[in-house]
Design an enzyme around this catalytic site. Structure first.
Site, mmCIF file in Angstrom:
data_model
loop_
_atom_site.group_PDB
_atom_site.id
_atom_site.type_symbol
_atom_site.label_atom_id
_atom_site.label_comp_id
_atom_site.label_asym_id
_atom_site.label_seq_id
_atom_site.Cartn_x
_atom_site.Cartn_y
_atom_site.Cartn_z
ATOM 1 N N CYS A 102 0.811 -1.226 0.000
ATOM 2 C CA CYS A 102 0.000 0.000 0.000
ATOM 3 C C CYS A 102 0.841 1.271 0.000
ATOM 4 O O CYS A 102 0.471 2.266 -0.628
ATOM 5 C CB CYS A 102 -0.961 0.001 1.188
ATOM 6 S SG CYS A 102 -0.187 -0.250 2.799
ATOM 7 N N HIS A 161 -1.420 7.227 3.433
ATOM 8 C CA HIS A 161 0.039 7.122 3.522
ATOM 9 C C HIS A 161 0.674 8.285 2.771
ATOM 10 O O HIS A 161 0.403 8.508 1.583
ATOM 11 C CB HIS A 161 0.528 5.806 2.916
ATOM 12 C CG HIS A 161 0.212 4.591 3.730
ATOM 13 N ND1 HIS A 161 -0.270 4.646 5.010
ATOM 14 C CD2 HIS A 161 0.344 3.260 3.428
ATOM 15 C CE1 HIS A 161 -0.435 3.414 5.470
ATOM 16 N NE2 HIS A 161 -0.069 2.564 4.526
#
Length: 359
Positions: free
Chosen positions: A158, A251
């Site tokens: 991810c 993120h």
């Protein structure tokens, strides 16, 4: 193909599985027919199993509540009830490999959210806008597995999906070295703030296994097919640090990059703006219309403000400027459980569907 394909969710009760449940509600190509998890959840309804552990910020969809959870090891039974499966089980990597291969050998395509097969040489690891040509290895993988329909495909880690798209837009300038420091949300560990109190008022400077993934996986994505395997590229050289921060989702990456052919800032911004891939050309249901969005505001992108752009499937970039050690530096953001996990896997499945690999 007019009918919707029947989908099984392996690991349906975890955070990523729950995200799949929400994304597949009323999907135009796919419908969930099976949910499966560990033995301790098998035999119970999805609602009774997950209700007090529901982690999404929207209510559990009604369609899934009365599904009876199956044991993921009921491979013979499940394989007869689905056209393909999404795999998001939380198990030992060796065990995940066995499960995914078992489903593939039962002629069930596997779209995996797990890392177990990311470096299996004939398993494509795909970001649909960047390396859709890696799907062409699937016939070779089928030859190895001895299958006609079954195969395994994986999505990458991810965290790299924040900065790999931005670098991919600039590959024509031949990047030679990259430093990427990622600041990763707690949902990347499958947890919420309630389940991870140690992160409050804190930063954890180590996430096991993440730096190896950040440095290695882009090289396979940017690699090429040679015979019956995908060969990783040898450049650029990548180094990284991965840090857990007190953010729920999203993120962030601080990226530093040097090029063989240094572009101008205007050329870089134009590459970000115009970069698109097959998902945009095919207008896939989950595809963002604008893959990469650049912010002129020095204070953006921010996870809380920007992670939901393009329904969480876009990539956001900001603070592009020249650097004293590298050629340029900038900041990237992506939603880790949408673009980086379930959404990315779903977009990959949509591409497989449109390209005929799920027939």
């Amino acid at each position: 193909m007019n009918r919707k394909l029947k989908v099984g969710l392996l690991g349906a009760t975890g955070l990523v599985g729950q995200r799949f449940v929400t994304l597949l509600k009323d999907h135009p190509y796919f419908e969930v027919t099976v949910v499966a998890a560990s033995k301790r959840s098998a035999g119970k309804t999805y609602f009774s199993t997950v209700n007090d552990r529901w982690k999404m910020n929207i209510p559990m969809p009604e369609y899934i509540k009365d599904f009876v959870v199956k044991n993921v090891y009921e491979i013979d039974t499940i394989s007869k009830e689905v056209d393909f499966v999404f795999c998001a089980v939380d198990m030992d990597k060796t065990e995940i490999k066995k499960i995914e291969e078992a489903y593939a050998k039962h002629e069930v395509p596997v779209v995996s959210n797990n890392s177990a097969h990311r470096f299996t040489e004939d398993v494509p690891m795909v970001i649909p806008e960047i390396n859709p040509e890696h799907l062409e290895i699937i016939p070779k993988q089928r030859e190895r597995l001895g299958t006609k329909k079954g195969f395994i495909i994986v999505k990458p880690n991810c965290s790299i999906q924040s900065y790999v798209p931005a670098i991919s837009a600039l590959l024509k300038f031949h990047p030679t070295k990259i430093l990427a420091c990622t600041y990763q949300a707690i949902s990347g560990s499958g947890k919420t703030f309630k389940e991870m109190p140690e992160i409050l008022d804190n930063v954890i400077p180590f996430i096991p296994g993440e730096e190896e993934k950040s440095e290695g996986e882009p090289l396979k994505i940017w690699g090429h097919i040679e015979g019956n395997k995908i060969v990783c590229t040898k450049t650029p050289i990548i180094t990284s640090q991965c840090i857990r921060v007190p953010v729920s989702d999203g993120h962030l990456a601080a990226v530093f990059v040097s090029f063989e052919k240094k572009p101008s800032k205007e050329e870089i911004l134009n590459c970000f703006k115009t970069f698109k891939g097959k998902p945009q050309l095919l207008e896939l249901p989950t595809a963002p219309r604008q893959f990469i969005t650049y912010f002129e505001d020095e204070f953006r992108p921010q996870p809380k403000l920007d992670r939901e752009m393009e329904k969480g499937m876009g990539v956001e970039v900001g603070r592009l400027r020249e650097d004293s050690l590298f050629d340029y530096k900038f900041v990237c953001l992506s939603h880790n459980t949408l673009r980086g996990a379930a959404g990315g896997a779903l977009l990959t499945a949509e591409l497989l569907y449109r390209e005929g690999y799920l027939d």
